[in-house]
Motif scaffolding. Structure first.
Motif, PDB file in Angstrom:
ATOM      1  N   LYS A  41       0.879  -1.167   0.000  1.00 44.45           N
ATOM      2  CA  LYS A  41       0.000   0.000   0.000  1.00 44.45           C
ATOM      3  C   LYS A  41       0.918   1.218   0.000  1.00 44.45           C
ATOM      4  CE  LYS A  41      -3.980  -1.949   2.461  1.00 44.45           C
ATOM      5  NZ  LYS A  41      -4.935  -1.750   3.572  1.00 44.45           N
ATOM      6  N   VAL A  42       0.492   2.287  -0.644  1.00 48.22           N
ATOM      7  CA  VAL A  42       1.327   3.483  -0.711  1.00 48.22           C
ATOM      8  C   VAL A  42       0.866   4.499   0.335  1.00 48.22           C
ATOM      9  CG1 VAL A  42       2.209   5.342  -2.163  1.00 48.22           C
ATOM     10  CG2 VAL A  42       1.649   3.126  -3.179  1.00 48.22           C
ATOM     11  N   PHE A  43       1.751   4.839   1.263  1.00 48.48           N
ATOM     12  CA  PHE A  43       1.456   5.839   2.294  1.00 48.48           C
ATOM     13  C   PHE A  43       2.201   7.128   1.998  1.00 48.48           C
ATOM     14  CE2 PHE A  43       0.227   1.918   4.294  1.00 48.48           C
ATOM     15  CZ  PHE A  43      -0.881   2.289   5.044  1.00 48.48           C
ATOM     16  N   PRO A  44       1.700   8.246   2.490  1.00 50.57           N
ATOM     17  CA  PRO A  44       2.437   9.503   2.308  1.00 50.57           C
ATOM     18  C   PRO A  44       3.729   9.496   3.140  1.00 50.57           C
ATOM     19  CG  PRO A  44       0.442   9.850   3.613  1.00 50.57           C
ATOM     20  CD  PRO A  44       0.409   8.436   3.156  1.00 50.57           C
ATOM     21  N   PRO A  45       4.689  10.369   2.796  1.00 49.02           N
ATOM     22  CA  PRO A  45       5.989  10.371   3.474  1.00 49.02           C
ATOM     23  C   PRO A  45       5.915  10.617   4.984  1.00 49.02           C
ATOM     24  CG  PRO A  45       6.094  11.677   1.465  1.00 49.02           C
ATOM     25  CD  PRO A  45       4.659  11.315   1.667  1.00 49.02           C
ATOM     26  N   THR A  46       4.801  11.162   5.492  1.00 48.27           N
ATOM     27  CA  THR A  46       4.671  11.449   6.927  1.00 48.27           C
ATOM     28  C   THR A  46       4.360  10.197   7.748  1.00 48.27           C
ATOM     29  OG1 THR A  46       2.383  11.969   6.424  1.00 48.27           O
ATOM     30  CG2 THR A  46       3.884  13.843   6.712  1.00 48.27           C
ATOM     31  N   VAL A  47       3.979   9.119   7.082  1.00 42.15           N
ATOM     32  CA  VAL A  47       3.626   7.901   7.819  1.00 42.15           C
ATOM     33  C   VAL A  47       4.885   7.076   8.085  1.00 42.15           C
ATOM     34  CG1 VAL A  47       2.352   5.716   7.700  1.00 42.15           C
ATOM     35  CG2 VAL A  47       1.274   7.837   6.934  1.00 42.15           C
ATOM     36  N   ASN A  48       5.075   6.690   9.367  1.00 40.64           N
ATOM     37  CA  ASN A  48       6.221   5.854   9.743  1.00 40.64           C
ATOM     38  C   ASN A  48       5.729   4.602  10.470  1.00 40.64           C
ATOM     39  OD1 ASN A  48       5.795   6.547  12.540  1.00 40.64           O
ATOM     40  ND2 ASN A  48       6.735   8.541  12.075  1.00 40.64           N
ATOM     41  N   TRP A  49       6.663   3.757  10.929  1.00 36.55           N
ATOM     42  CA  TRP A  49       6.266   2.475  11.526  1.00 36.55           C
ATOM     43  C   TRP A  49       5.579   2.650  12.877  1.00 36.55           C
ATOM     44  CZ3 TRP A  49       5.725  -1.322   8.318  1.00 36.55           C
ATOM     45  CH2 TRP A  49       6.509  -1.352   7.155  1.00 36.55           C
ATOM     46  N   GLU A  50       5.668   3.853  13.478  1.00 36.18           N
ATOM     47  CA  GLU A  50       4.994   4.089  14.752  1.00 36.18           C
ATOM     48  C   GLU A  50       3.540   4.511  14.557  1.00 36.18           C
ATOM     49  OE1 GLU A  50       8.538   5.043  14.714  1.00 36.18           O
ATOM     50  OE2 GLU A  50       8.460   3.021  15.601  1.00 36.18           O
ATOM     51  N   ASN A  51       3.290   5.344  13.525  1.00 40.69           N
ATOM     52  CA  ASN A  51       1.926   5.883  13.384  1.00 40.69           C
ATOM     53  C   ASN A  51       1.127   5.249  12.244  1.00 40.69           C
ATOM     54  OD1 ASN A  51       2.864   7.062  11.020  1.00 40.69           O
ATOM     55  ND2 ASN A  51       3.063   9.116  11.868  1.00 40.69           N
ATOM     56  N   ILE A  52       1.637   4.166  11.673  1.00 41.86           N
ATOM     57  CA  ILE A  52       0.945   3.581  10.515  1.00 41.86           C
ATOM     58  C   ILE A  52      -0.393   2.945  10.901  1.00 41.86           C
ATOM     59  CG2 ILE A  52       2.143   1.328  10.665  1.00 41.86           C
ATOM     60  CD1 ILE A  52       2.142   1.427   7.512  1.00 41.86           C
ATOM     61  N   ASN A  53      -1.408   3.217  10.093  1.00 39.22           N
ATOM     62  CA  ASN A  53      -2.711   2.576  10.245  1.00 39.22           C
ATOM     63  C   ASN A  53      -3.054   1.969   8.878  1.00 39.22           C
ATOM     64  OD1 ASN A  53      -5.361   1.826  10.540  1.00 39.22           O
ATOM     65  ND2 ASN A  53      -6.087   3.809  11.276  1.00 39.22           N
ATOM     66  N   TRP A  54      -2.790   0.675   8.756  1.00 42.40           N
ATOM     67  CA  TRP A  54      -2.877   0.009   7.456  1.00 42.40           C
ATOM     68  C   TRP A  54      -4.246   0.155   6.812  1.00 42.40           C
ATOM     69  CZ3 TRP A  54       1.111  -1.573   4.615  1.00 42.40           C
ATOM     70  CH2 TRP A  54       2.333  -1.815   5.252  1.00 42.40           C
ATOM     71  N   SER A  55      -5.289   0.170   7.644  1.00 41.26           N
ATOM     72  CA  SER A  55      -6.641   0.120   7.071  1.00 41.26           C
ATOM     73  C   SER A  55      -7.031   1.430   6.388  1.00 41.26           C
ATOM     74  CB  SER A  55      -7.656  -0.236   8.151  1.00 41.26           C
ATOM     75  OG  SER A  55      -7.711   0.815   9.090  1.00 41.26           O
ATOM     76  N   THR A  56      -6.229   2.484   6.541  1.00 47.59           N
ATOM     77  CA  THR A  56      -6.599   3.759   5.920  1.00 47.59           C
ATOM     78  C   THR A  56      -6.334   3.798   4.422  1.00 47.59           C
ATOM     79  OG1 THR A  56      -4.427   4.683   6.417  1.00 47.59           O
ATOM     80  CG2 THR A  56      -6.193   5.132   8.010  1.00 47.59           C
ATOM     81  N   ARG A  57      -5.617   2.804   3.894  1.00 46.81           N
ATOM     82  CA  ARG A  57      -5.302   2.852   2.457  1.00 46.81           C
ATOM     83  C   ARG A  57      -5.707   1.553   1.779  1.00 46.81           C
ATOM     84  NH1 ARG A  57      -3.637   7.912   2.625  1.00 46.81           N
ATOM     85  NH2 ARG A  57      -5.055   7.952   0.874  1.00 46.81           N
ATOM     86  N   ARG A  58      -5.987   1.652   0.476  1.00 49.10           N
ATOM     87  CA  ARG A  58      -6.391   0.487  -0.301  1.00 49.10           C
ATOM     88  C   ARG A  58      -5.167  -0.257  -0.846  1.00 49.10           C
ATOM     89  NH1 ARG A  58      -5.480   2.365  -4.992  1.00 49.10           N
ATOM     90  NH2 ARG A  58      -6.351   0.577  -6.059  1.00 49.10           N
ATOM     91  N   PRO A  59      -5.327  -1.551  -1.131  1.00 45.27           N
ATOM     92  CA  PRO A  59      -4.209  -2.290  -1.723  1.00 45.27           C
ATOM     93  C   PRO A  59      -3.879  -1.717  -3.106  1.00 45.27           C
ATOM     94  CG  PRO A  59      -5.994  -3.789  -1.066  1.00 45.27           C
ATOM     95  CD  PRO A  59      -6.523  -2.397  -0.945  1.00 45.27           C
TER      96      PRO A  59
END
Ligand code: MTE
Ligand code: MO
Length: 383
Positions: free
Chosen positions: A235-253
């Motif tokens: 899944k592609v996250f914006p650059p502000t997302v890191n391993w501490e604040n990641i919420n996988w369900s916010t983005r689509r595969p």
């Protein structure tokens, strides 16, 4: 080790990880032909290569939301009309190495060759689904959010030892134009073990992760597959997302890959004689959109010239032409005279006018996927 039954591999492959086996060809080998030879084709695995040795007993089962579940042998699949397409398979992690120079990312360290162009032969998924009563003319409204899930026979750590799996929307599977294929032949030869023997899925125009190898079953499900590689990876996250604040369900595969181009005739840093230099490489985009233009700059991006494009040799490529391979990459070439040290850059434009981002910083993401920033190489002239 679980890796005692791996197939033999070509010694020239650049091995990024041995167990599981992940390897890519050199840049120059990659663009030496339009169709990538099987032994040079990149290999991307999440576990050991499974052994399917009793082909007489091998079955693909089709289950889930279907009227009549079905088990098909390889011969049953081969009896359906054979469909052959040229299609480029690209790992979402292609060019990850460059992204990890911005800030560390997790994943296999790929250079620019986690991509290859194959000739895939097999049965259309839409023909197979017709056998279980799913018609090709079904509308999106009737299908709702249904997905087709592909489950492999392999075992991966990330699935807690369970099989690798992925899904695509059912509408994409039933649309003939999408050309999703259950493949048993690669470049005219029987599919080999590394690439999914006896049967794999090819979803053209979509990141490689959805093209499940060593197919075991197909499930029609009410919503997208809940496996690790759909929900907790790719899944592609914006650059502000890191391993501490990641919420996988916010983005689509991730599905389609974006427009991409790479110079393959040069390494990151090169020393050449002054005079004529010609650059070669590949350009490819997702969704079967086709490449409209490839721009090359011999001065770090100040000015650009249009590269010539081709697929099969001797014939200029035209996007959207019925004789072009719509799912396949386009090779390009451009020439210039060099007399001083320069940066050569390439960027492509697809037929929807999608362009590549200039800088990798702005598309950085913690998994290091879909790096399609302008590709740059340095050329130093010998004095
Ligand atoms: N299918 C299974 N069963 N197991 C895997 O590890 N890797 C996926 C996909 N299908 C994988 C799989 C990924 S991430 C990619 S990029 C492609 O296969 C690579 O296909 P290749 O090894 O034939 O190049
Ligand atoms: Mo991948």
């Amino acid at each position: 080790s679980d890796y005692f039954q791996e197939p033999p591999r070509h010694p020239s492959l650049i091995v990024n990880s041995k167990e599981p086996f992940n390897a890519e060809p050199s840049r120059s080998a990659l663009i030496s032909s339009y169709v990538t030879p099987v032994d040079l084709f990149y290999k991307r695995n999440h576990g050991p290569i499974p052994v399917v040795d009793d082909i007489q007993r091998y079955r693909v089962s089709i289950r889930g939301l279907v009227e009549k579940p079905l088990d098909l042998s390889l011969d049953d699949i081969k009896e359906l009309p054979k469909h052959v397409i040229a299609a480029t398979l690209q790992c979402a992690g292609n060019r990850r190495n460059q992204m990890s120079k911005v800030k560390t990312v997790r994943g296999v360290g790929w250079d620019v060759s986690a991509v290859g162009n194959g000739i895939w032969g097999g049965a259309r998924l839409s023909d197979v689904l017709e056998l279980v009563g799913i018609s090709k003319l079904t509308s999106t409204t009737t299908l709702g959010g249904r997905h087709v899930e592909f489950v492999s026979v392999d075992a991966c750590k990330d699935e807690n030892g369970g099989p690798y799996k992925a899904s695509i929307p059912l509408i994409q599977a039933t649309t003939c134009n999408a050309e999703v294929i259950l493949v048993y032949e690669m470049n005219g030869e029987p599919l080999n073990r590394d690439h999914g023997y006896p049967l794999r899925v090819i979803v053209p125009g979509v990141i490689g992760a959805r093209s499940v190898k060593w197919l075991d079953s197909i499930n029609i499900i009410a919503e997208e597959c809940q496996g690790f590689f759909m929900q907790k990876d790719y899944k592609v996250f914006p650059p502000t997302v890191n391993w501490e604040n990641i919420n996988w369900s916010t983005r689509r595969p991730q599905m389609d890959f974006p427009v991409q181009s790479v110079i393959c005739s040069l390494e990151d840093i090169n020393t050449v004689d002054s005079g004529k230099i010609s650059v070669h490489g590949y350009a490819v985009t997702g969704g079967g959109r086709g490449i409209e233009r490839v721009d090359v700059s011999f001065n770090g991006g100040k000015t650009w010239t249009e590269a010539s494009r081709y697929q099969k040799t001797g014939k200029p490529y035209v996007a959207d032409d019925p004789s072009s391979d719509k799912w396949a990459w386009v090779l390009f070439t451009a020439e210039a005279d060099v007399s001083e040290n320069i940066e050569i850059v390439v960027k492509a434009v697809d037929i929807a006018a999608n362009v590549q981002p200039e800088n990798v910083e702005f598309i950085w993401n913690l998994r290091g996927i879909l790096n399609n920033s302008w590709h740059r190489v340095l050329v130093q002239v010998k004095r």
